[in-house]
Write an enzyme that holds these catalytic residues in place. Structure first.
Site, short mmCIF file in Angstrom:
data_model
loop_
_atom_site.label_atom_id
_atom_site.label_comp_id
_atom_site.label_asym_id
_atom_site.label_seq_id
_atom_site.Cartn_x
_atom_site.Cartn_y
_atom_site.Cartn_z
N ASP A 232 0.88 -1.16 0.00
CA ASP A 232 0.00 0.00 0.00
C ASP A 232 0.92 1.22 0.00
O ASP A 232 2.10 1.13 0.37
CB ASP A 232 -0.94 -0.01 1.21
CG ASP A 232 -2.14 0.93 0.98
OD1 ASP A 232 -2.07 1.76 0.04
OD2 ASP A 232 -3.13 0.82 1.71
C1 BGC Z 1 -4.98 3.39 0.01
C2 BGC Z 1 -5.10 2.39 -1.11
C3 BGC Z 1 -4.88 3.07 -2.43
C4 BGC Z 1 -3.52 3.75 -2.43
C5 BGC Z 1 -3.21 4.48 -3.71
C6 BGC Z 1 -3.69 4.21 -0.07
O1 BGC Z 1 -3.76 5.28 0.81
O2 BGC Z 1 -5.01 2.72 1.25
O3 BGC Z 1 -6.35 1.77 -1.07
O4 BGC Z 1 -5.00 2.16 -3.47
O5 BGC Z 1 -3.49 4.70 -1.37
O6 BGC Z 1 -3.98 5.61 -3.83
#
Ligand code: BGC
Length: 761
Positions: A232
């Site tokens: 993530d």
């Molecule tokens: C989120 C993800 C997301 C990623 C990219 C993170 O803060 O938890 O779900 O895909 O950012 O935007």
């Protein structure tokens, strides 16, 4: 590209190039290696629309992304219980990605709704791992059929936003496998997502991104995952440990710092270069899988996809209450639409999934398009601050008074639920509850339409005549709600989560989101309906519940065998008849209940469902097949799933509370539980075969002889302890305790010897 060619390519890369490939070039791209012709690919959020950022990038939805289409969010998608529909939604998203040259759309998000307060529940599917996994499978298959990858997320146990980047979720083994991994397992095995996104949090003491058991042993070796694991955004703590555990791609870019760490670790021998090579192979495998299947002719048709979003929304809106058949509304009735969300629906949540919609249809737009004219509108409340606006409320009361029916569009404001933080309570804004009460004072024919991402308390639940749960239903939700309110579409969704009366009823309430950086999932496997069922606790609306404008009759439940082993499958069929006057779709739910179990189990668990379209008077047979896993629980002693021999009930339900048909089958488990006897084994846990009884006999006799028993039932000895009480106590008596209770007749050596013999049986 074949794996041999990829290996050859990796063989030509320098150490620096290989290290570089393991993190992003920027926020959304992997790195290209021009010297070798390796292209960069772009990934974008997901899950319910394309958030492609062309310019300034961020992961919180702050900066603009391209104009796109917002489909219903995960909470609604799951209520459709419609694999085919969600598959088609996935295909549409995949096509949009091809048109925009996006290789992986980040999602679906399948984390379990442990608490109704989790800020991201609107993105997540369900409190039930089977349902979450099945819907995810449909989504992934749909997207990937267009040769675009998915990233099932957030693996795993990212069930809260509170301290999401540091919290340690303490989860026992059964809950880990049956509930939290369960949401991912089916989807990974069945749909083979191209990528998996590892979550920010820790599980049982280590960051998921550094946990080899989760990222390699379970994900790859057990479930057969063959894509790459992406962190993530910003989730990597120790880059080298993460690589060794199986986290391949770090996102976003690390400014070259992490790449340098990898180079150094290989040079000083901390990291085996083979690990790095394998990581590069996994990343390149996906890069080329996408590049070699580009569809240059794909077109992102915003208008057509808006209509598709409306079709999906039709099946995600749950009719929760319909007293006196207040719905569907008559098109020529005098109706007051009340509430801000009739004009400006809340249709998506905040954060990384936030879509820049080209077009949003409100309920007011939709009635205009449909030519429905007898409708007055009053805004009723403002959702920026939770204060009763007396002017707006007075206008609303007047409109409701003059109308035949009032429809209040209420729900949760943006500020109440979003990525990044959790809700503090389960209530709606007080000003909205106040408004509903005031409307009810003047208008008994009141319907509430809810726009929210997860359950709310409804103090007015018994007073209103109709409740329509529209969830955060995507940019076309206004049209879909109007179609349902006026009966052009028959509602066919059912809840993918329980609506308790109050937050305090929820199983996670006591341990909540934890204290400090630790949260104990003390409720274990009893999440959602598994808990309310077992406690026999009344809830406002149960899991699997949803009404229709028609009625369905269930009959003729059949199983193809009454006895089976865990090597065989069971086919279950049931007839469903539409007994009402309009066409409708019914969701048929199949639960399995273990009737003879030595371990603690939920009363029943969802193990199958089908959605079936029926004309009035029509009957169809629905068939579902169960394999051994439908009867199994996770056995920590075996580190495996296990079926205990015995009776199981096959329950067919209209909801988790309304079981209409039942059959009983006997399933024989064939796996052997490994047992080792020790001096601490209790008498009750000893094997019952004659050879074992022979070994144990002298110990048992010595113990029994030493017990004060009396044949005289009036003696004080027999009053103090009867033969039955003695037997009950013996059951839980460890063998070694006989040393203390046999007047010196049994020695420690004798116990040891008996244990050794038992272990050799
Ligand atoms: C989120 C993800 C997301 C990623 C990219 C993170 O803060 O938890 O779900 O895909 O950012 O935007």
């Amino acid at each position: 590209m074949k794996i041999e060619q990829i290996k050859e390519l990796v063989g030509k890369m320098t150490l620096e190039e290989k290290a570089g490939l393991c993190s992003g070039d920027d926020f959304w791209h992997t790195k290209a290696v021009e010297r070798l012709g390796i292209p960069a690919i772009m990934v974008s959020d997901g899950p319910h629309g394309l958030r492609k950022q062309d310019q300034e990038a961020d992961h919180l939805g702050v900066n603009e992304s391209i104009k796109a289409v917002c489909f219903p969010t995960g909470c609604g998608v799951a209520t459709s219980f419609n694999r085919e529909l969600i598959g088609k939604m996935g295909q549409t998203l995949g096509n949009e990605c091809q048109a925009e040259n996006v290789s992986v759309i980040l999602g679906p998000a399948v984390n379990i709704k442990r608490s109704p307060l989790c800020g991201r529940n609107f993105e997540y599917y369900s409190e039930d791992s089977y349902l979450a996994s099945e819907i995810a499978t449909a989504h992934i298959n749909g997207v990937q059929s267009k040769h675009v990858g998915t990233s099932i997320k957030h693996f795993m146990a990212n069930n809260q936003e509170t301290r999401r980047m540091s919290v340690d979720a303490i989860i026992d083994e059964r809950a880990l496998h049956e509930i939290y991994l369960g949401a991912f397992e089916g989807a990974v095995r069945q749909a083979k997502p191209w990528t998996v996104m590892s979550s920010y949090n820790k599980v049982n003491g280590s960051y998921v991104g550094e946990n080899k058991e989760l990222l390699t042993d379970i994900l790859r070796d057990e479930w057969g995952f063959d894509g790459f694991v992406v962190s993530d955004w910003g989730a990597v703590s120790d880059r080298i440990k993460a690589l060794q555990a199986g986290l391949d791609l770090e996102m976003p870019a690390s400014g070259g710092m992490r790449d340098a760490q990898i180079v150094k670790a290989v040079q000083d021998g901390t990291l085996n270069e083979n690990v790095l090579d394998t990581t590069c192979e996994r990343i390149l495998n996906i890069v080329y899988r996408y590049m070699e299947n580009r569809d240059e002719n794909a077109v992102f048709d915003l208008e057509a996809d808006h209509e598709k979003a409306r079709e999906v929304a039709h099946e995600t809106i749950v009719l929760l209450k319909n007293e006196d058949d207040i719905l569907p509304l008559k098109k020529d009735a005098n109706i007051a639409f009340i509430g801000k969300y009739a004009q400006k629906p809340r249709y998506q949540g905040g954060g990384s999934s936030h879509i820049n919609s080209k077009k949003v249809t409100s309920a007011l737009d939709a009635i205009k398009q449909a030519g429905i004219t007898n409708i007055t509108f009053a805004k009723g409340f403002d959702d920026q601050v939770d204060v009763v606006d007396e002017v707006l409320e007075a206008e609303a009361i007047e409109a409701a008074t003059k109308a035949d029916v009032a429809v209040v569009f209420a729900g949760l404001p943006d500020a109440f639920e979003s990525e990044g933080f959790d809700r503090e309570h389960m209530r709606m804004p007080e000003c909205q509850n106040h408004l509903i009460d005031e409307i009810l004072n003047v208008q008994p024919n009141t319907v509430v339409v809810l726009h929210n991402g997860s359950p709310v308390e409804m103090p007015w639940v018994n007073e209103v005549k109709g409740i329509v749960e529209a969830y955060l239903g995507g940019e076309a939700v206004g049209g879909a709600v109007v179609d349902i309110l006026f009966g052009d579409v028959n509602p066919s969704a059912k809840l993918a989560e329980t609506f308790p009366y109050q937050l305090e009823d929820n199983p996670s309430y006591l341990s909540g989101f934890g204290s400090g950086d630790s949260v104990n999932y003390a409720e274990s496997i009893f999440v959602g309906y598994r808990y309310y069922d077992k406690k026999n606790m009344p809830v406002m609306f149960p899991f699997g519940f949803g009404l229709s404008y028609t009625t369905f009759d269930y009959s003729n439940l059949k199983v193809d065998k009454k006895e089976l082993s865990d090597q065989e499958t069971l086919t279950v069929s049931v007839d469903i008849t539409n007994t009402g006057k309009v066409t409708g779709k019914e969701i048929v739910e199949l639960y399995v209940a273990d009737k003879e179990s030595t371990v603690i189990r939920p009363l029943k668990e969802l193990k199958g469902f089908e959605k079936v379209l029926l004309q009035p008077g029509e009957t169809k047979t629905v068939t579902m097949t169960l394999d051994w896993r439908a009867f199994a629980y996770y056995e920590p002693k075996m580190k495996d799933w296990n079926v205990e021999t015995g009776e199981f009930e096959i329950l067919i339900g209209k909801s988790s509370e309304e079981i209409v048909l039942t059959e009983t089958v006997v399933v024989k488990g064939t796996k052997k539980m490994p047992v080792t006897y020790t001096v601490n084994t209790t008498f009750g846990d000893l094997p019952t075969m004659p050879q074992a009884m022979e070994i144990i006999e002298p110990i048992l006799t010595a113990y029994n002889q030493s017990q004060i028993t009396s044949d005289d039932e009036n003696s004080s000895a027999s009053e103090a302890i009867t033969a039955e009480m003695n037997a009950a106590m013996e059951k839980f008596m460890p063998l070694r305790a006989v040393i203390s209770f046999s007047d010196g007749k049994i020695t420690p050596d004798q116990i040891e010897e008996a244990v050794n013999k038992l272990n050799k049986l």
